[in-house]
Design a protein around this motif. Sequence first.
Motif, PDB file in Angstrom:
ATOM      1  N   TYR A  34      71.943  61.193  64.544  1.00  0.00           N
ATOM      2  CA  TYR A  34      72.578  60.509  63.417  1.00  0.00           C
ATOM      3  C   TYR A  34      73.229  59.205  63.884  1.00  0.00           C
ATOM      4  N   GLN A  43      64.170  57.725  60.729  1.00  0.00           N
ATOM      5  CA  GLN A  43      63.490  58.385  59.621  1.00  0.00           C
ATOM      6  C   GLN A  43      61.984  58.230  59.743  1.00  0.00           C
ATOM      7  N   GLU A  70      68.831  63.267  60.405  1.00  0.00           N
ATOM      8  CA  GLU A  70      69.606  63.109  59.182  1.00  0.00           C
ATOM      9  C   GLU A  70      69.978  61.638  58.999  1.00  0.00           C
ATOM     10  N   ASP A  75      74.666  65.210  55.038  1.00  0.00           N
ATOM     11  CA  ASP A  75      73.487  65.940  55.508  1.00  0.00           C
ATOM     12  C   ASP A  75      73.717  66.484  56.926  1.00  0.00           C
ATOM     13  N   ASN A  79      73.545  70.420  57.944  1.00  0.00           N
ATOM     14  CA  ASN A  79      72.665  70.860  59.022  1.00  0.00           C
ATOM     15  C   ASN A  79      73.435  71.637  60.080  1.00  0.00           C
ATOM     16  N   SER A 137      62.589  65.639  56.389  1.00  0.00           N
ATOM     17  CA  SER A 137      63.505  65.803  57.520  1.00  0.00           C
ATOM     18  C   SER A 137      64.753  66.539  57.069  1.00  0.00           C
ATOM     19  N   GLY A 138      65.538  66.949  58.045  1.00  0.00           N
ATOM     20  CA  GLY A 138      66.861  67.471  57.757  1.00  0.00           C
ATOM     21  C   GLY A 138      66.976  68.978  57.627  1.00  0.00           C
TER      22      GLY A 138
END
Length: 360
Positions: A34, A43, A70, A75, A79, A137-138
């Motif tokens: 992050y 991403q 993320e 987010d 997670n 994702s995530g």
Amino acid sequence: MNRYLPVARQHFLTALASTSVVVKCICVTVFVLYLISWLANTQVALAITPGYLFPPNFWIWTLLTHGVVEQHVWDVALNVATVITAGRLLEPLWGALELLVFFVVVTVAAGLLSGLSYVLAYAATFDLSYLFDVHISGAPTFLGAVLVALKQTSGDTTVLRVPQIRLKAAPALVLLTLAILRLAGLLETSAPLVGCSYGALAGWVYLRFYQRHSRGRGDMSDHFAFASFFPEALQPAVGLIASLVHAALVKMKVCRKMVKRYDVGAPSSITISLPGTDPQDAERRRQLALKALNERLKRVEDQSAWPSMEDEEDNDDDEVRTDAPLLPARDPSPPAPSTTQNSTGQESSIISFEDAPTHS
């Protein structure tokens, strides 16, 4: 708000400190990626982009990395909370290695199925946005799998009392919530819904057919059947469709066939395990029965009153004391003593009972 942040931070650090190295590594990876996202576009490089996943690009590493990528701080919190929850509730039952295997299998399988779904959507609509504008994702992928695992291990746990919601309904409720948010336009893409759906499916398939444990492989109990994830009105139809799909997968040797198992190692007697009566299901029902019995015994003990000490004292006061003579005299005047002389010449006083009856 400021006074609650230190408390939340303390609880978070305590929960994180009690987990294994596997959980700590996943959480640290999520946080570090992050921070990197502020400098680079993670991403595109690490999340699954359906157009880059399959040939000619073939970015297969994104199958492993998309679960820890993320873009927003909320987010990241979701997670990390999902991973810590799995570490606190599932790791003591499975072990750290099995939890890591579960995370990898679910992440790879759900990522592959999600990417393939968008490729099929492109094949049906020829819309390039399905290939290059979608990034999977995530947390949703692993979140769906964790909810399925919690349904298996502690599905009867009550999450909310008003209205009463049990943990076994959590997977369906989360998917329904994501669908409503997508229809309302609060979600930018359908990637969270797709990822959570395939994560739940991948987690169920792994736990149902492939997970190894002391009793063999998988969990064939009734409470973990595929139809149990749906409302009761839809369960017969879903169960029929699931049976047909399972029969097809057995012929393709993707899933194993349900067989009878005989547990001759039971301590008390021979236990026969048939399809739908898995030992896990029997143990779960036994624990519920013991819990209900303990609650009933506790209520009975609370209602019963112990005898009071005052009652015993009252009984002692009511006892009849026998201090009076057993044979009261009929004549109130004292009897006249008769004087005799013994052999020594001394007089002795002898009480004579003249009123006593004579026997012939």
